[in-house]
Design a protein around this motif. Sequence first.
Motif, short mmCIF file in Angstrom:
data_model
loop_
_atom_site.label_atom_id
_atom_site.label_comp_id
_atom_site.label_asym_id
_atom_site.label_seq_id
_atom_site.Cartn_x
_atom_site.Cartn_y
_atom_site.Cartn_z
N HIS A 69 -25.05 -71.84 65.82
CA HIS A 69 -25.13 -72.30 67.21
C HIS A 69 -26.33 -73.21 67.45
CE1 HIS A 69 -21.61 -69.96 67.83
NE2 HIS A 69 -22.20 -69.03 67.12
N CYS A 104 -17.86 -74.35 72.46
CA CYS A 104 -17.99 -73.41 71.34
C CYS A 104 -17.65 -72.00 71.82
CB CYS A 104 -19.42 -73.45 70.82
SG CYS A 104 -19.71 -72.38 69.40
N CYS A 107 -22.12 -77.08 69.01
CA CYS A 107 -22.74 -76.30 67.94
C CYS A 107 -22.17 -76.70 66.57
CB CYS A 107 -22.47 -74.82 68.13
SG CYS A 107 -22.96 -74.17 69.74
ZN LIG Z 1 -22.01 -72.04 69.71
#
Ligand SMILES: [Zn+2]
Length: 302
Positions: A161, A171, A178
């Motif tokens: 991330h 995400c 990310c």
């Molecule tokens: Zn993420």
Amino acid sequence: MADPALAIDIGGTKIAAGLVDDDGTLVHQAKRPTPDGDAEAVWTVIGSLVTEALAAAGGAVRGVGVASAGPIDVPAGTVSPINITQWHRFPIVDRVSAIVAAPVRLGGDGLCMALGERWRGAGRGAQFLLGMVVSTGVGGGLVLDGAPYGGRTGNAGHVGHVVVDPDGRPCSCGGRGCVETIAGGPRMAQWAREQGWDAPAEADAVELADAAAAGDAVALRAFRRGATAVAAMIASVGAVCDLDLVVIGGGVAKAGALLFDPLREALDSYAGLEFIRDLRVVPAELGGDAGLVGAAALVISA
Ligand SMILES: [Zn+2]
């Protein structure tokens, strides 16, 4: 001989438990699929795996190490894995403590993978290590100055991330752009399809790797794109943490040179500072066992 450590590895698709002896050898292990039922159904599977492992140990273990998908909360002893939606602040440490008379330690699955590889795998001897997995998701953990580094809540090393595309796609974590949105296996396959990769609907990163190995231009571009995103993240984490080694495992990493060649090439262009230029990136060695071995390292100082 000292009693073995009991290790538990909790993931979104499977749960494993095992016994690990003093030199990091996995002497017993069993695994089951993570059930779809409610929170207690997931716990029931863990309880039965723990009971089996305890029996295999003759009833005595020196401690229990729990590796869990994140996020986790080490001070609270709870876990809230993104991919086990039934569990929100599940009190895993209390639950395990209620059935095993030994100290229980909790760590993130990425951290445990890093610890396992450092103890028995490709990370041996590294003092500043990023261990990471490129699979359905992208995860990782840090060993800094020879010790596991969990951060405030145990979640340090969530490298999947790290944002590598400020204008990127949403995400699963709730953010966007990310690394995982580009390099996660299903995301790579999805991108390849959008670019015209002709594959069955259920085809994933394994089929994508086969296509790339056979010279399919779109599949090769998908791997290069994923590898470039991972390299950008590694250069950034390396700049922050002054690392000496990165170990990469997981399903997508099994594609070998398809991932590692473009990754090293991209890293060479991103890593400008001298202290990052020496950063080595190598494949993991322990495969799926790294989580259990590393969970045991939480209770046996390797
Ligand atoms: Zn993420």
